[in-house]
Design a protein around this motif. Structure first.
Motif, PDB file in Angstrom:
ATOM      1  N   ALA A 212       0.726  -1.251  -0.140  1.00  0.00           N
ATOM      2  CA  ALA A 212      -0.024   0.070  -0.005  1.00  0.00           C
ATOM      3  C   ALA A 212       0.810   1.201  -0.022  1.00  0.00           C
ATOM      4  CB  ALA A 212      -1.049   0.050   1.211  1.00  0.00           C
ATOM      5  N   GLY A 213       0.874   2.045  -1.226  1.00  0.00           N
ATOM      6  CA  GLY A 213       1.945   2.840  -1.281  1.00  0.00           C
ATOM      7  C   GLY A 213       2.275   3.073  -2.876  1.00  0.00           C
ATOM      8  N   ASN A 214       2.640   4.442  -3.234  1.00  0.00           N
ATOM      9  CA  ASN A 214       2.777   4.605  -4.682  1.00  0.00           C
ATOM     10  C   ASN A 214       3.910   3.561  -5.463  1.00  0.00           C
ATOM     11  OD1 ASN A 214       0.620   6.744  -4.643  1.00  0.00           O
ATOM     12  ND2 ASN A 214       2.332   7.758  -3.262  1.00  0.00           N
ATOM     13  N   ALA A 215       5.074   4.023  -5.147  1.00  0.00           N
ATOM     14  CA  ALA A 215       6.243   3.040  -5.813  1.00  0.00           C
ATOM     15  C   ALA A 215       6.161   1.697  -5.235  1.00  0.00           C
ATOM     16  CB  ALA A 215       7.457   3.671  -5.316  1.00  0.00           C
ATOM     17  N   LEU A 216       5.751   1.159  -4.156  1.00  0.00           N
ATOM     18  CA  LEU A 216       5.458   0.055  -3.407  1.00  0.00           C
ATOM     19  C   LEU A 216       4.477  -0.834  -4.365  1.00  0.00           C
ATOM     20  CD1 LEU A 216       5.616   0.387   0.283  1.00  0.00           C
ATOM     21  CD2 LEU A 216       7.164  -0.254  -1.248  1.00  0.00           C
ATOM     22  N   GLU A 217       3.348  -0.163  -4.793  1.00  0.00           N
ATOM     23  CA  GLU A 217       2.366  -0.849  -5.474  1.00  0.00           C
ATOM     24  C   GLU A 217       2.783  -0.806  -7.100  1.00  0.00           C
ATOM     25  OE1 GLU A 217      -1.445   0.139  -4.908  1.00  0.00           O
ATOM     26  OE2 GLU A 217      -1.201   1.191  -2.975  1.00  0.00           O
ATOM     27  N   VAL A 218       3.762  -0.125  -7.673  1.00  0.00           N
ATOM     28  CA  VAL A 218       4.196  -0.214  -8.966  1.00  0.00           C
ATOM     29  C   VAL A 218       5.199  -1.436  -8.934  1.00  0.00           C
ATOM     30  CG1 VAL A 218       5.811   0.860 -10.829  1.00  0.00           C
ATOM     31  CG2 VAL A 218       4.058   2.319  -9.373  1.00  0.00           C
ATOM     32  N   ALA A 219       5.930  -1.419  -7.948  1.00  0.00           N
ATOM     33  CA  ALA A 219       6.771  -2.717  -8.064  1.00  0.00           C
ATOM     34  C   ALA A 219       6.046  -3.918  -7.774  1.00  0.00           C
ATOM     35  CB  ALA A 219       7.753  -2.711  -6.824  1.00  0.00           C
ATOM     36  N   GLU A 220       4.984  -3.932  -7.109  1.00  0.00           N
ATOM     37  CA  GLU A 220       4.439  -5.281  -7.092  1.00  0.00           C
ATOM     38  C   GLU A 220       3.289  -5.364  -8.250  1.00  0.00           C
ATOM     39  OE1 GLU A 220       2.245  -6.631  -3.424  1.00  0.00           O
ATOM     40  OE2 GLU A 220       0.494  -5.785  -4.156  1.00  0.00           O
ATOM     41  N   SER A 221       3.139  -4.525  -9.051  1.00  0.00           N
ATOM     42  CA  SER A 221       2.367  -4.748 -10.280  1.00  0.00           C
ATOM     43  C   SER A 221       3.204  -5.169 -11.307  1.00  0.00           C
ATOM     44  CB  SER A 221       1.781  -3.114 -10.771  1.00  0.00           C
ATOM     45  OG  SER A 221       0.825  -2.887  -9.764  1.00  0.00           O
ATOM     46  N   VAL A 222       4.423  -4.792 -11.405  1.00  0.00           N
ATOM     47  CA  VAL A 222       5.433  -5.443 -12.378  1.00  0.00           C
ATOM     48  C   VAL A 222       5.684  -6.854 -11.985  1.00  0.00           C
ATOM     49  CG1 VAL A 222       8.004  -5.057 -12.801  1.00  0.00           C
ATOM     50  CG2 VAL A 222       6.641  -2.813 -12.954  1.00  0.00           C
ATOM     51  N   GLU A 223       5.858  -7.249 -10.622  1.00  0.00           N
ATOM     52  CA  GLU A 223       5.977  -8.553 -10.403  1.00  0.00           C
ATOM     53  C   GLU A 223       4.731  -9.226 -11.066  1.00  0.00           C
ATOM     54  OE1 GLU A 223       6.001  -9.565  -6.179  1.00  0.00           O
ATOM     55  OE2 GLU A 223       7.399  -7.810  -5.705  1.00  0.00           O
ATOM     56  N   VAL A 224       3.608  -8.860 -10.788  1.00  0.00           N
ATOM     57  CA  VAL A 224       2.334  -9.425 -11.500  1.00  0.00           C
ATOM     58  C   VAL A 224       2.473  -9.735 -13.173  1.00  0.00           C
ATOM     59  CG1 VAL A 224      -0.105  -9.418 -11.834  1.00  0.00           C
ATOM     60  CG2 VAL A 224       1.080  -9.040  -9.503  1.00  0.00           C
ATOM     61  N   LEU A 225       3.030  -8.749 -13.711  1.00  0.00           N
ATOM     62  CA  LEU A 225       3.071  -8.604 -15.200  1.00  0.00           C
ATOM     63  C   LEU A 225       4.335  -9.431 -15.563  1.00  0.00           C
ATOM     64  CD1 LEU A 225       2.416  -4.934 -15.764  1.00  0.00           C
ATOM     65  CD2 LEU A 225       1.211  -6.777 -16.769  1.00  0.00           C
ATOM     66  N   ARG A 226       5.198  -9.803 -14.666  1.00  0.00           N
ATOM     67  CA  ARG A 226       6.330 -10.669 -15.040  1.00  0.00           C
ATOM     68  C   ARG A 226       6.057 -12.165 -14.617  1.00  0.00           C
ATOM     69  NH1 ARG A 226      11.371  -6.843 -13.197  1.00  0.00           N
ATOM     70  NH2 ARG A 226      11.890  -6.093 -15.307  1.00  0.00           N
ATOM     71  N   GLY A 227       4.725 -12.334 -14.292  1.00  0.00           N
ATOM     72  CA  GLY A 227       4.594 -13.871 -13.927  1.00  0.00           C
ATOM     73  C   GLY A 227       4.280 -14.278 -12.435  1.00  0.00           C
ATOM     74  N   GLY A 228       4.536 -13.372 -11.561  1.00  0.00           N
ATOM     75  CA  GLY A 228       4.681 -13.598 -10.005  1.00  0.00           C
ATOM     76  C   GLY A 228       3.577 -12.797  -9.426  1.00  0.00           C
ATOM     77  N   GLY A 229       3.881 -12.135  -8.223  1.00  0.00           N
ATOM     78  CA  GLY A 229       2.941 -11.346  -7.530  1.00  0.00           C
ATOM     79  C   GLY A 229       1.909 -12.175  -6.451  1.00  0.00           C
ATOM     80  N   PRO A 230       1.618 -11.387  -5.713  1.00  0.00           N
ATOM     81  CA  PRO A 230       0.647 -11.875  -4.738  1.00  0.00           C
ATOM     82  C   PRO A 230      -0.729 -12.601  -5.481  1.00  0.00           C
ATOM     83  CG  PRO A 230       1.032  -9.752  -4.150  1.00  0.00           C
ATOM     84  CD  PRO A 230       1.620  -9.940  -5.325  1.00  0.00           C
ATOM     85  N   PRO A 231      -1.328 -13.753  -5.000  1.00  0.00           N
ATOM     86  CA  PRO A 231      -2.128 -14.552  -5.466  1.00  0.00           C
ATOM     87  C   PRO A 231      -3.505 -13.609  -5.736  1.00  0.00           C
ATOM     88  CG  PRO A 231      -0.969 -15.739  -3.961  1.00  0.00           C
ATOM     89  CD  PRO A 231      -0.436 -14.638  -3.794  1.00  0.00           C
ATOM     90  N   ASP A 232      -3.670 -12.828  -4.935  1.00  0.00           N
ATOM     91  CA  ASP A 232      -5.096 -12.230  -4.997  1.00  0.00           C
ATOM     92  C   ASP A 232      -5.035 -10.991  -5.943  1.00  0.00           C
ATOM     93  OD1 ASP A 232      -3.356 -10.690  -3.387  1.00  0.00           O
ATOM     94  OD2 ASP A 232      -5.168  -9.852  -1.910  1.00  0.00           O
ATOM     95  N   VAL A 233      -3.991 -10.292  -6.058  1.00  0.00           N
ATOM     96  CA  VAL A 233      -3.776  -9.408  -7.221  1.00  0.00           C
ATOM     97  C   VAL A 233      -3.908 -10.130  -8.547  1.00  0.00           C
ATOM     98  CG1 VAL A 233      -2.475  -7.441  -8.221  1.00  0.00           C
ATOM     99  CG2 VAL A 233      -2.642  -7.894  -5.582  1.00  0.00           C
ATOM    100  N   VAL A 234      -3.164 -11.347  -8.853  1.00  0.00           N
ATOM    101  CA  VAL A 234      -3.425 -12.142  -9.830  1.00  0.00           C
ATOM    102  C   VAL A 234      -4.559 -12.455 -10.132  1.00  0.00           C
ATOM    103  CG1 VAL A 234      -2.566 -14.040 -11.087  1.00  0.00           C
ATOM    104  CG2 VAL A 234      -1.063 -12.851  -9.800  1.00  0.00           C
ATOM    105  N   GLU A 235      -5.547 -12.910  -9.116  1.00  0.00           N
ATOM    106  CA  GLU A 235      -6.904 -13.346  -9.138  1.00  0.00           C
ATOM    107  C   GLU A 235      -7.883 -12.121  -9.778  1.00  0.00           C
ATOM    108  OE1 GLU A 235     -10.712 -15.126  -6.479  1.00  0.00           O
ATOM    109  OE2 GLU A 235      -8.630 -15.081  -5.700  1.00  0.00           O
ATOM    110  N   LEU A 236      -7.667 -11.258  -9.271  1.00  0.00           N
ATOM    111  CA  LEU A 236      -8.657 -10.075  -9.526  1.00  0.00           C
ATOM    112  C   LEU A 236      -8.334  -9.615 -10.818  1.00  0.00           C
ATOM    113  CD1 LEU A 236     -10.937  -8.464  -8.890  1.00  0.00           C
ATOM    114  CD2 LEU A 236      -9.723  -6.863  -7.443  1.00  0.00           C
ATOM    115  N   THR A 237      -6.939  -9.233 -11.092  1.00  0.00           N
ATOM    116  CA  THR A 237      -6.466  -8.875 -12.629  1.00  0.00           C
ATOM    117  C   THR A 237      -7.228  -9.889 -13.543  1.00  0.00           C
ATOM    118  OG1 THR A 237      -4.440  -7.908 -11.661  1.00  0.00           O
ATOM    119  CG2 THR A 237      -4.650  -8.425 -13.996  1.00  0.00           C
ATOM    120  N   VAL A 238      -7.018 -10.870 -13.446  1.00  0.00           N
ATOM    121  CA  VAL A 238      -7.379 -12.069 -14.564  1.00  0.00           C
ATOM    122  C   VAL A 238      -8.900 -11.882 -14.523  1.00  0.00           C
ATOM    123  CG1 VAL A 238      -7.643 -14.381 -15.314  1.00  0.00           C
ATOM    124  CG2 VAL A 238      -5.566 -13.581 -14.417  1.00  0.00           C
TER     125      VAL A 238
END
Length: 427
Positions: A248-274
């Motif tokens: 929760a926070g600006n640069a922190l959330e960008v970094a987490e989003s990039v993780e998701v786009l690279r095939g990783g990241g938190p499962p809930d973010v991936v689930e909702l994105t898909v």
């Protein structure tokens, strides 16, 4: 000839406003012929008396007509957008926009800035060096043709009536009116000129709508307006009792989003994105591609890099890092049964990640990392949360916000489903 007093009296007395009354009062207010105090009285009457689905749809259409609309017919792809009602750690726009673009639709994501405990998409992206939020209508169309996705600020000419009324509602105790919330959201989305829209209506402690009945009421109103104005529209009601993802926070959330786009990241973010991507593609009529595969194989990340570069940003640049980091440790061993989204959002805001007034600046490095999420086990003394800021004087306020924000139990708990309900135009 209509008058403001006539319209105010009609709604005060519980009458249905005519189409002509609505068109006149919105136009006259935008032009300055209806005073702020008169529109304040009308907004309070709407809050107390409500509006029918037909009134709300007409009110929205009048706000759209108060300004310009984007013409997106020439971008060469079906156009679809997503709108979230806001929450804590809700960075879904960042991975979702390039994902849906990589699947073949065009996504004009006109976004806003954060205020209070909920973060703003533009603030997040502005933590990327060089990235530019303000684009002209021609630049938006060019990015949609060339890249397929754009995240930017709304142009000044879109729904100016909403801009005036939104500021007025904020200072007159009329923010909570569902017809006014719904028409505010939908006027901007309809003015974008998209053919399809999917809504993510948040529900829980970190959301504006605290319970499922409230969330359904808002989702139904939003879908009704969109349907009446010709949009292919649906809404998912999603849980916001705990923060989404771990950041929760600006640069922190960008970094987490990039993780998701690279095939990783938190499962809930991936689930909702898909899930939102599938819904958007369904509304847009794109049925021959699986967004889960596109996310996993790197095609969405490629579009992200092109999208950021097209707005002057460097997708490879290092993101801002906080100068001060403090850890909150678990007071006991067991399963984390609750992590209050509002408290985490408030802590991030106090650390500098958000703003109290629209003119305030944000600390792009500030925020909270949730090292343990509800349903996960923790041992006494284990790091639970990480507080990050450039201003150490903010740490005490953040700790205070988090006091009582989490529960640890000896028994395991079943996590709450992320997607709680779906609302469509035929429901």
């Amino acid at each position: 000839m209509h008058s403001a007093v006539e319209v105010i009296r009609a709604k005060r007395d519980g009458l249905r406003l005519s189409d002509e009354q609505i068109d006149w009062v919105i136009d006259a207010y935008t032009r300055g012929d209806v005073a702020d105090e008169q529109m304040s009285a009308l907004a309070m009457a709407v809050l107390l008396r409500g509006m029918t689905r037909e009134e709300t749809a007409r009110w929205t259409a009048a706000m759209v007509a108060s300004g310009e609309t984007l013409a997106l017919g020439g971008v060469g792809r079906p156009t679809v957008d997503k709108h979230s009602t806001g929450g804590v750690g809700d960075k879904i726009t960042l991975p979702l926009t390039p994902l849906v673009a990589a699947c073949g639709a065009a996504v004009p994501q006109l976004s806003g800035r954060g205020l209070g405990h909920t973060g703003g998409t533009l603030d997040k992206l502005e933590s990327i060096p060089g990235w530019r939020a303000n684009l002209s209508a021609d630049e938006i169309r060019d990015r949609l043709r060339d890249v397929g996705g754009v995240v930017c600020a709304a142009t000044e000419g879109l729904a100016p009536a909403d801009r005036k009324l939104y500021a007025l509602r904020d200072v007159t105790g009329t923010v909570e009116s569902v017809p006014l919330i719904a028409s505010s959201i939908m006027s901007k989305k309809i003015a974008e000129g998209v053919e399809s829209l999917v809504l993510d209506v948040k529900c829980g402690s970190g959301a504006f709508m605290k319970d499922l009945d409230q969330a359904r009421e808002l989702a139904t109103a939003l879908v009704g307006i969109g349907d009446a104005n010709g949009l292919r529209i649906s809404a998912l009601i999603t849980d916001m009792s705990a923060p989404l993802g771990r950041a929760a926070g600006n640069a922190l959330e960008v970094a987490e989003s990039v993780e998701v786009l690279r095939g990783g990241g938190p499962p809930d973010v991936v689930e909702l994105t898909v899930a939102l991507a599938r819904e958007m593609l369904d509304r847009a009529g794109v049925s021959d591609v699986d967004p889960a595969e596109v996310l996993a194989d790197g095609r969405a990340y490629d579009v992200w890099c092109r999208m950021i570069s097209a707005q002057g940003g460097d997708p490879e640049a290092e993101l801002p890092q906080a100068a001060h980091v403090e850890t909150v440790t678990a007071p006991a061993s067991g399963a984390l049964t609750r992590l209050d989204a509002y408290a985490v959002g408030l802590a991030a805001w106090r650390l500098g990640a958000g703003r109290a007034r629209k003119e305030d600046s944000v600390d792009h490095a500030a925020g909270v990392l949730c090292l343990v999420k509800p349903g996960e086990r923790v041992t006494e003394g284990q790091p639970l949360l990480e507080l990050r800021t450039d201003r150490p004087d903010t740490l005490a306020g953040a700790r205070e916000a988090l006091a009582g924000a989490y529960d640890i139990s000896g028994a395991d708990v079943e996590p709450t489903p992320l997607i709680l309900d779906k609302v469509t135009a035929d429901r």
